[in-house]
Motif scaffolding. Structure first.
Motif, PDB file in Angstrom:
ATOM      1  N   UNK A 174       0.807  -1.227   0.000  1.00 43.35           N
ATOM      2  CA  UNK A 174       0.000   0.000   0.000  1.00 43.35           C
ATOM      3  C   UNK A 174       0.840   1.278   0.000  1.00 43.35           C
ATOM      4  N   UNK A 175       2.039   1.228   0.588  1.00 39.45           N
ATOM      5  CA  UNK A 175       2.917   2.402   0.570  1.00 39.45           C
ATOM      6  C   UNK A 175       4.077   2.211  -0.401  1.00 39.45           C
ATOM      7  N   UNK A 176       3.993   1.186  -1.243  1.00 39.80           N
ATOM      8  CA  UNK A 176       5.034   0.977  -2.249  1.00 39.80           C
ATOM      9  C   UNK A 176       6.145   0.063  -1.771  1.00 39.80           C
ATOM     10  N   UNK A 177       6.393   0.094  -0.470  1.00 36.61           N
ATOM     11  CA  UNK A 177       7.428  -0.779   0.118  1.00 36.61           C
ATOM     12  C   UNK A 177       7.095  -0.976   1.585  1.00 36.61           C
ATOM     13  N   UNK A 178       7.891  -1.812   2.246  1.00 35.14           N
ATOM     14  CA  UNK A 178       7.622  -2.041   3.673  1.00 35.14           C
ATOM     15  C   UNK A 178       6.663  -3.188   3.850  1.00 35.14           C
ATOM     16  N   UNK A 179       5.561  -2.916   4.557  1.00 36.06           N
ATOM     17  CA  UNK A 179       4.654  -4.004   4.925  1.00 36.06           C
ATOM     18  C   UNK A 179       3.886  -4.529   3.716  1.00 36.06           C
ATOM     19  N   UNK A 180       3.910  -5.849   3.563  1.00 42.06           N
ATOM     20  CA  UNK A 180       3.179  -6.532   2.493  1.00 42.06           C
ATOM     21  C   UNK A 180       1.739  -6.737   2.963  1.00 42.06           C
ATOM     22  N   UNK A 181       0.781  -6.496   2.070  1.00 42.07           N
ATOM     23  CA  UNK A 181      -0.635  -6.590   2.423  1.00 42.07           C
ATOM     24  C   UNK A 181      -1.170  -7.974   2.047  1.00 42.07           C
ATOM     25  N   UNK A 182      -1.422  -8.841   3.023  1.00 44.35           N
ATOM     26  CA  UNK A 182      -1.820 -10.222   2.704  1.00 44.35           C
ATOM     27  C   UNK A 182      -3.114 -10.297   1.895  1.00 44.35           C
ATOM     28  N   UNK A 183      -4.027  -9.359   2.117  1.00 39.26           N
ATOM     29  CA  UNK A 183      -5.289  -9.409   1.366  1.00 39.26           C
ATOM     30  C   UNK A 183      -5.081  -9.071  -0.101  1.00 39.26           C
ATOM     31  N   UNK A 184      -4.143  -8.187  -0.365  1.00 42.91           N
ATOM     32  CA  UNK A 184      -3.822  -7.867  -1.764  1.00 42.91           C
ATOM     33  C   UNK A 184      -3.187  -9.066  -2.448  1.00 42.91           C
ATOM     34  N   UNK A 185      -2.273  -9.696  -1.716  1.00 46.43           N
ATOM     35  CA  UNK A 185      -1.600 -10.884  -2.245  1.00 46.43           C
ATOM     36  C   UNK A 185      -2.632 -11.977  -2.551  1.00 46.43           C
ATOM     37  N   UNK A 186      -3.609 -12.095  -1.657  1.00 46.12           N
ATOM     38  CA  UNK A 186      -4.618 -13.156  -1.801  1.00 46.12           C
ATOM     39  C   UNK A 186      -5.507 -12.928  -3.024  1.00 46.12           C
ATOM     40  N   UNK A 187      -5.738 -11.663  -3.374  1.00 49.87           N
ATOM     41  CA  UNK A 187      -6.576 -11.416  -4.551  1.00 49.87           C
ATOM     42  C   UNK A 187      -5.951 -12.020  -5.804  1.00 49.87           C
ATOM     43  N   UNK A 188      -4.630 -11.802  -5.979  1.00 51.25           N
ATOM     44  CA  UNK A 188      -4.000 -12.344  -7.191  1.00 51.25           C
ATOM     45  C   UNK A 188      -3.775 -13.855  -7.087  1.00 51.25           C
ATOM     46  N   UNK A 189      -3.765 -14.390  -5.854  1.00 52.54           N
ATOM     47  CA  UNK A 189      -3.810 -15.859  -5.719  1.00 52.54           C
ATOM     48  C   UNK A 189      -5.108 -16.384  -6.329  1.00 52.54           C
ATOM     49  N   UNK A 190      -6.205 -15.720  -5.958  1.00 52.22           N
ATOM     50  CA  UNK A 190      -7.508 -16.167  -6.478  1.00 52.22           C
ATOM     51  C   UNK A 190      -7.528 -16.068  -7.998  1.00 52.22           C
ATOM     52  N   UNK A 191      -7.018 -14.943  -8.497  1.00 49.53           N
ATOM     53  CA  UNK A 191      -7.054 -14.710  -9.945  1.00 49.53           C
ATOM     54  C   UNK A 191      -6.176 -15.724 -10.694  1.00 49.53           C
ATOM     55  N   UNK A 192      -4.976 -15.927 -10.199  1.00 50.90           N
ATOM     56  CA  UNK A 192      -4.043 -16.831 -10.892  1.00 50.90           C
ATOM     57  C   UNK A 192      -4.528 -18.278 -10.777  1.00 50.90           C
ATOM     58  N   UNK A 193      -4.974 -18.655  -9.594  1.00 54.34           N
ATOM     59  CA  UNK A 193      -5.514 -20.011  -9.451  1.00 54.34           C
ATOM     60  C   UNK A 193      -6.762 -20.178 -10.320  1.00 54.34           C
ATOM     61  N   UNK A 194      -7.550 -19.103 -10.412  1.00 53.89           N
ATOM     62  CA  UNK A 194      -8.741 -19.136 -11.271  1.00 53.89           C
ATOM     63  C   UNK A 194      -8.379 -19.341 -12.737  1.00 53.89           C
ATOM     64  N   UNK A 195      -7.279 -18.753 -13.155  1.00 57.09           N
ATOM     65  CA  UNK A 195      -6.802 -18.972 -14.533  1.00 57.09           C
ATOM     66  C   UNK A 195      -6.437 -20.449 -14.696  1.00 57.09           C
ATOM     67  N   UNK A 196      -5.650 -20.952 -13.756  1.00 63.23           N
ATOM     68  CA  UNK A 196      -5.188 -22.343 -13.862  1.00 63.23           C
ATOM     69  C   UNK A 196      -6.370 -23.313 -13.905  1.00 63.23           C
ATOM     70  N   UNK A 197      -7.336 -23.070 -13.029  1.00 60.21           N
ATOM     71  CA  UNK A 197      -8.506 -23.967 -12.987  1.00 60.21           C
ATOM     72  C   UNK A 197      -9.249 -23.983 -14.312  1.00 60.21           C
ATOM     73  N   UNK A 198      -9.169 -22.897 -15.030  1.00 66.51           N
ATOM     74  CA  UNK A 198      -9.892 -22.803 -16.304  1.00 66.51           C
ATOM     75  C   UNK A 198      -9.002 -23.099 -17.508  1.00 66.51           C
ATOM     76  N   UNK A 199      -7.783 -23.527 -17.253  1.00 63.03           N
ATOM     77  CA  UNK A 199      -6.886 -23.851 -18.368  1.00 63.03           C
ATOM     78  C   UNK A 199      -6.388 -22.625 -19.121  1.00 63.03           C
TER      79      UNK A 199
END
Ligand code: FCB
Length: 460
Positions: free
Chosen positions: A101-126
């Motif tokens: 959220x500030x460009x560096x420093x603390x990583x936001x787990x919820x942001x990371x999780x969104x792209x987990x969902x998206x990338x896993x969603x791609x994989x599930x759909x081939x």
């Protein structure tokens, strides 16, 4: 090639798809700020596009990406749409301020999780995932400290890149560092059209250099994390022509080409700035720039071309012909899309041949190509034959370049769906899929049905 009024003309599709090898990757593309919305959800920080779009007078109609296509919440049904088109791959971008959220420093787990969902969603759909790290949404906190003129931003970008590779590297097919650094430097810091809306040549040169450095550091950091994922950069190289064959126009076209193309290709692929730029502006580049050239020049696995239209250039009415002076020339009576961009697919072939002649380039993907046409929904149908025609012509231009020896591995249509078109707001519609922003209803346009049929014809 003539377009068919019937979007599903099997004969046309079959002959067209046969131009490409079975391994050729077909996809659709989007970018985070243009589709996601949810700009304050789950801890996302502000980016320069939030600030810019909320500044009166910067974006048409005062439009912002606050809601956009609400893709942050509708990602699953949007991936279903991608899958229904039958494409191989989805090119999207990761919003840096969702992860940091500030460009560096603390990583936001919820942001990371969104792209987990998206990338896993791609994989599930081939669907193969082709993320981009920087499609212009610089965290505002870094902009406040000097943005790309500050080396700290390049270092923060490398850390963010490493996080992406550490976390998603086992599930993605390629990573692009920057999308169109020309836009995030020259268009945004010299012409003032995109965020942060500056008009200063010295700042522009510092940003160009800062982004080059960030690209190099990013590639190093990602390779250190995992060296099996192909890495590349996406450039909107311009196909430049002089307005006339007067010497002055030829010189203006040459200047334009050097400042807008070579300024990017030379450092990335040859570890140097163009001599003409060094001669004219070398003392205005950030001091010590020479020491960064070997970091900038990283071996890449691919480069991406985003291509829309040719650029004609004149020197008429210029008060100075010093770098980087050039003036766009609007050719009268030529076909144009609704955004006013000239249509001439042969210029795409010319550009691909010229660049592969000038540089030793890795394999190419066409990472964006498409057209703005603002057809309405009429009885549930969007009859956008001109978009299909545009894409047919440009696919043929790609096939022609391949036949003449250019190594092109894929084509991504811009865009999956209508979205926030930067300074143009929501007026300009580039989607294969129509979006009704009031209801968030998606409707496949005729061009999407054509693309779908083209994909189907490949497996027959
Ligand atoms: C490109 C951008 C993309 C989109 C298209 C129309 O320059 O990369 O986000 O806006 O233009």
């Amino acid at each position: 090639m003539t377009p068919s009024s019937d979007p599903i003309d099997q004969n046309a599709e079959t002959s067209e798809s046969l131009r490409f090898s079975p391994n050729f990757v077909f996809g659709v593309a989007t970018a985070a700020y243009q589709i996601e919305g949810a700009v304050t959800t789950d801890g996302r920080g502000a980016s320069i596009w939030d600030t810019f779009s909320h500044t009166p007078g910067k974006v048409k109609n005062g439009d912002t990406g606050d809601n956009a296509c609400d893709h942050y919440h509708r990602w699953a049904s949007d991936l279903d749409l991608v899958q229904s088109l039958g494409v191989d791959a989805y090119r999207f971008s990761i919003a840096w301020p969702r992860l940091y959220p500030s460009g560096k420093g603390a990583l936001n787990p919820k942001g990371l999780a969104f792209y987990d969902r998206l990338i896993d969603g791609c994989l599930e759909r081939g669907i193969r995932a082709f993320p981009t790290l920087y499609h212009w949404d610089l965290p505002q906190a870094l902009a406040d400290k000097g943005g790309w003129t500050d080396r700290g931003t390049a270092e923060a970008f490398a850390e963010y890149s490493a996080t992406v590779m550490d976390h998603y590297g086992d599930r993605i097919d390629a990573v692009t560092t920057f999308n169109e650094p020309w836009c995030s430097s020259i268009l945004s810091h010299l012409h003032g059209v995109h965020a942060p809306g500056k008009k200063n040549l010295d700042t522009t040169l510092a940003v160009v250099h800062g982004q080059h450095l960030a690209h190099g550091l990013s590639v190093q950091a990602m390779r250190a994390s995992r060296d099996t994922v192909p890495l590349g950069i996406v450039l909107n190289a311009q196909s430049v022509y002089p307005a006339t064959d007067r010497d002055e126009d030829l010189a203006a076209a040459q200047r334009h080409e050097t400042f807008n193309n070579a300024l990017f290709f030379d450092p990335l692929f040859n570890a140097q700035y163009p001599q003409a730029v060094v001669d004219a502006l070398g003392d205005r580049l950030p001091s010590g720039w020479q020491d960064d050239m070997s970091t900038i020049h990283q071996p890449l696995d691919y480069w991406g071309l985003n291509y829309y239209c040719p650029h004609y250039v004149t020197d008429a009415d210029l008060s100075s012909n010093a770098y980087p002076a050039s003036k766009a020339f609007e050719r009268p009576s030529v076909p144009r899309t609704d955004i006013g961009w000239e249509i001439d697919a042969s210029t795409m072939t010319d550009l691909l041949l010229k660049l592969s002649d000038q540089y030793t380039l890795p394999p190419c993907y066409i990472t964006e190509n498409g057209a703005a046409y603002n057809h309405d929904v009429v009885q549930g149908r969007i009859a956008d034959a001109p978009r299909t025609e545009y894409m047919q012509q440009h696919l043929a231009a790609v096939a022609k370049a391949i036949n003449q020896g250019v190594d092109i591995r894929g084509y991504f249509a811009w865009s999956l769906m209508d979205n926030f078109e930067w300074a143009e707001g929501y007026d300009m519609r580039f989607g294969l899929v129509h979006v009704d922003y009031a209801t968030q209803t998606r409707t496949l346009k005729d061009s999407a049905l054509w693309y779908q049929a083209l994909m189907q014809s490949r497996s027959q």
